[in-house]
Scaffold this motif. Structure first.
Motif, PDB file in Angstrom:
ATOM      1  N   TRP A  34      -9.844  24.702  35.370  1.00  0.00           N
ATOM      2  CA  TRP A  34     -10.165  25.261  34.065  1.00  0.00           C
ATOM      3  C   TRP A  34     -10.985  24.284  33.248  1.00  0.00           C
ATOM      4  O   TRP A  34     -10.629  23.129  33.095  1.00  0.00           O
ATOM      5  CB  TRP A  34      -8.871  25.599  33.341  1.00  0.00           C
ATOM      6  CG  TRP A  34      -9.053  26.501  32.171  1.00  0.00           C
ATOM      7  CD1 TRP A  34     -10.067  27.398  31.960  1.00  0.00           C
ATOM      8  CD2 TRP A  34      -8.184  26.621  31.055  1.00  0.00           C
ATOM      9  NE1 TRP A  34      -9.886  28.071  30.780  1.00  0.00           N
ATOM     10  CE2 TRP A  34      -8.732  27.608  30.197  1.00  0.00           C
ATOM     11  CE3 TRP A  34      -7.005  25.991  30.681  1.00  0.00           C
ATOM     12  CZ2 TRP A  34      -8.133  27.974  29.015  1.00  0.00           C
ATOM     13  CZ3 TRP A  34      -6.409  26.352  29.501  1.00  0.00           C
ATOM     14  CH2 TRP A  34      -6.965  27.343  28.683  1.00  0.00           C
ATOM     15  N   ASP A  35     -12.084  24.776  32.737  1.00  0.00           N
ATOM     16  CA  ASP A  35     -12.929  24.018  31.824  1.00  0.00           C
ATOM     17  C   ASP A  35     -13.397  25.036  30.793  1.00  0.00           C
ATOM     18  O   ASP A  35     -14.373  25.744  31.015  1.00  0.00           O
ATOM     19  CB  ASP A  35     -14.103  23.400  32.587  1.00  0.00           C
ATOM     20  CG  ASP A  35     -14.988  22.539  31.699  1.00  0.00           C
ATOM     21  OD1 ASP A  35     -14.747  22.519  30.478  1.00  0.00           O
ATOM     22  OD2 ASP A  35     -15.910  21.905  32.218  1.00  0.00           O
ATOM     23  N   ALA A  36     -12.645  25.146  29.698  1.00  0.00           N
ATOM     24  CA  ALA A  36     -12.885  26.242  28.763  1.00  0.00           C
ATOM     25  C   ALA A  36     -13.127  25.726  27.358  1.00  0.00           C
ATOM     26  O   ALA A  36     -12.688  24.637  26.997  1.00  0.00           O
ATOM     27  CB  ALA A  36     -11.692  27.200  28.766  1.00  0.00           C
ATOM     28  N   GLU A  37     -13.846  26.529  26.573  1.00  0.00           N
ATOM     29  CA  GLU A  37     -14.038  26.238  25.160  1.00  0.00           C
ATOM     30  C   GLU A  37     -13.235  27.263  24.368  1.00  0.00           C
ATOM     31  O   GLU A  37     -13.404  28.464  24.539  1.00  0.00           O
ATOM     32  CB  GLU A  37     -15.519  26.313  24.792  1.00  0.00           C
ATOM     33  CG  GLU A  37     -15.806  25.848  23.380  1.00  0.00           C
ATOM     34  CD  GLU A  37     -17.303  25.692  23.119  1.00  0.00           C
ATOM     35  OE1 GLU A  37     -17.791  26.351  22.188  1.00  0.00           O
ATOM     36  OE2 GLU A  37     -17.954  24.929  23.860  1.00  0.00           O
ATOM     37  N   ILE A  38     -12.351  26.764  23.513  1.00  0.00           N
ATOM     38  CA  ILE A  38     -11.426  27.626  22.786  1.00  0.00           C
ATOM     39  C   ILE A  38     -11.581  27.379  21.294  1.00  0.00           C
ATOM     40  O   ILE A  38     -11.774  26.237  20.859  1.00  0.00           O
ATOM     41  CB  ILE A  38      -9.970  27.342  23.214  1.00  0.00           C
ATOM     42  CG1 ILE A  38      -9.827  27.585  24.722  1.00  0.00           C
ATOM     43  CG2 ILE A  38      -8.983  28.219  22.463  1.00  0.00           C
ATOM     44  CD1 ILE A  38      -8.559  27.038  25.297  1.00  0.00           C
ATOM     45  N   GLU A  39     -11.500  28.421  20.510  1.00  0.00           N
ATOM     46  CA  GLU A  39     -11.666  28.293  19.058  1.00  0.00           C
ATOM     47  C   GLU A  39     -10.667  27.277  18.504  1.00  0.00           C
ATOM     48  O   GLU A  39      -9.480  27.307  18.842  1.00  0.00           O
ATOM     49  CB  GLU A  39     -11.446  29.648  18.384  1.00  0.00           C
ATOM     50  CG  GLU A  39     -12.538  30.655  18.689  1.00  0.00           C
ATOM     51  CD  GLU A  39     -12.275  31.985  17.999  1.00  0.00           C
ATOM     52  OE1 GLU A  39     -11.405  32.033  17.115  1.00  0.00           O
ATOM     53  OE2 GLU A  39     -12.950  32.963  18.349  1.00  0.00           O
ATOM     54  N   ASP A  40     -11.169  26.392  17.644  1.00  0.00           N
ATOM     55  CA  ASP A  40     -10.307  25.336  17.131  1.00  0.00           C
ATOM     56  C   ASP A  40      -9.138  25.888  16.318  1.00  0.00           C
ATOM     57  O   ASP A  40      -8.038  25.327  16.318  1.00  0.00           O
ATOM     58  CB  ASP A  40     -11.093  24.303  16.311  1.00  0.00           C
ATOM     59  CG  ASP A  40     -12.080  24.924  15.349  1.00  0.00           C
ATOM     60  OD1 ASP A  40     -12.172  26.170  15.315  1.00  0.00           O
ATOM     61  OD2 ASP A  40     -12.759  24.173  14.639  1.00  0.00           O
ATOM     62  N   GLU A  41      -9.333  27.029  15.645  1.00  0.00           N
ATOM     63  CA  GLU A  41      -8.239  27.607  14.874  1.00  0.00           C
ATOM     64  C   GLU A  41      -7.120  28.110  15.782  1.00  0.00           C
ATOM     65  O   GLU A  41      -5.949  28.096  15.412  1.00  0.00           O
ATOM     66  CB  GLU A  41      -8.753  28.752  13.993  1.00  0.00           C
ATOM     67  CG  GLU A  41      -9.538  28.283  12.775  1.00  0.00           C
ATOM     68  CD  GLU A  41      -8.724  27.324  11.902  1.00  0.00           C
ATOM     69  OE1 GLU A  41      -7.575  27.664  11.572  1.00  0.00           O
ATOM     70  OE2 GLU A  41      -9.244  26.242  11.563  1.00  0.00           O
ATOM     71  N   VAL A  42      -7.493  28.581  16.970  1.00  0.00           N
ATOM     72  CA  VAL A  42      -6.488  29.024  17.938  1.00  0.00           C
ATOM     73  C   VAL A  42      -5.660  27.832  18.412  1.00  0.00           C
ATOM     74  O   VAL A  42      -4.427  27.885  18.477  1.00  0.00           O
ATOM     75  CB  VAL A  42      -7.156  29.731  19.140  1.00  0.00           C
ATOM     76  CG1 VAL A  42      -6.135  30.018  20.236  1.00  0.00           C
ATOM     77  CG2 VAL A  42      -7.803  31.027  18.677  1.00  0.00           C
TER      78      VAL A  42
END
Length: 326
Positions: A34-42
């Protein structure tokens, strides 16, 4: 705006999935890498929720992790200090969230939590590790946040049974873990000795329909050993028990709560173990209801005829046996 999360261990990914579910993330990540970009608020929401639920859990670390964690803390937070509890780590993370995606790269991938894989995958002859993604500190923090799903909230960092939601779409799983952490009455058992007893206990104590894997993690000298324990679909288990008891299910549940407490304890009651195991077999069609009924009533009747003092658990077993539909 998103933050990078990089991890490759199946165990770490399962823990991260559990943590992100607290932050209402709704995208299923890859199972093996896994190499993912996730919303910082999440991410922030997930870590905040984990911090609110966390007690004084001790971080599970292999012996070699002590220096690695010190190095990671120094690199990410500019502090020379030892972190031992989940709460301490989450507090630091919330103060320095934006730094976590780029710091600690030299030590993160070498931590045991980032290398733990499932037993049957690592014990196969000639099977090589799949760990090829360089982990970052964000993944380390989220993986440890996933320990909020531990069945043993006051664990000492040596071993833990962990509930892991099967998917990130399972809102019922979040409802479950919030209830489990908030309720003294429904607090998860400290001693998980039998997987089928855990499935029954969760079914009669919670009115939610989440689906979980249960993993067993144990600290080793240089690694964290992980084994899959059981998969529990609470909706399916409830339906199976309802078929055993019919209209008597609600009454049977109250007796079963007490009986199962004596099974999931430091010293399980042998009669309760035998009876609840038989109940699980009946629910899963490997034993007939009449056999379960006879088992419970026989134990009760033998003590009654001998004019012996009848233990509460045997009395409860007798009542549950009477409620079985045949």
């Amino acid at each position: 705006m998103g933050l990078k999360v990089r991890a490759s261990s199946p165990f770490a990914i399962d823990l991260i999935r559990g943590a992100l579910l607290l932050g209402k993330y709704d995208l299923q990540p890859s199972w093996s890498s896994w190499d993912a970009e996730i919303e910082d608020e999440v991410i922030k929401g997930a870590i905040e929720m984990a911090r609110n639920l966390a007690g004084e859990e001790i971080l599970m670390k292999a012996d070699k992790d002590e220096e690695l964690i010190k190095k990671l803390i120094s690199d990410c937070f500019g502090a020379e200090r030892q972190i031992d509890t989940l709460g301490e780590l989450l507090d630091l993370a919330l103060q320095n969230l934006n730094r976590l995606e780029s710091c600690g790269k030299e030590s993160a991938s070498d931590l045991a939590i980032m290398k733990a894989e499932y037993y049957e995958e690592t014990k196969t002859p000639m099977m090589l590790s799949k760990n090829k993604v360089a982990a970052n500190a964000m993944a380390v923090v989220l993986a440890y946040a996933g320990f909020i799903w531990s069945l043993t909230p006051k664990n000492q960092g040596n071993k833990a049974f962990l509930l892991v939601p099967i998917t990130l779409y399972d809102k019922e799983a979040v409802k479950f873990i919030r209830e489990a952490r908030a309720s003294e009455e429904k607090k998860l058992p400290r001693y998980v000795t039998y997987e089928w007893a855990l499935a029954l206990w969760m079914t009669v104590n919670y009115d939610v329909n989440g689906t979980f894997k249960v993993l067993y993690a144990e600290k080793g000298r240089n690694r964290i050993n992980v084994k899959p324990f059981i998969t529990i679909d609470l909706a399916a288990e409830r339906t199976a028990l309802q078929k055993v008891f019919g209209d008597n299910f609600d009454e049977a549940k109250e007796y079963l709560k007490s009986i199962l407490k004596s099974v999931l304890s430091r010293t399980p009651d042998p009669l309760a173990v035998r009876f609840t195991n038989a109940l699980y077999q009946v629910a899963h069609h490997s034993m007939s209801p009449i056999e379960l009924k006879n088992l419970g009533l026989r134990e009760y009747a033998s003590l009654l005829s001998a004019e012996s003092k009848i233990p509460p658990v045997v009395r409860q077993m007798g009542r549950v046996a009477q409620l079985v539909k045949v």
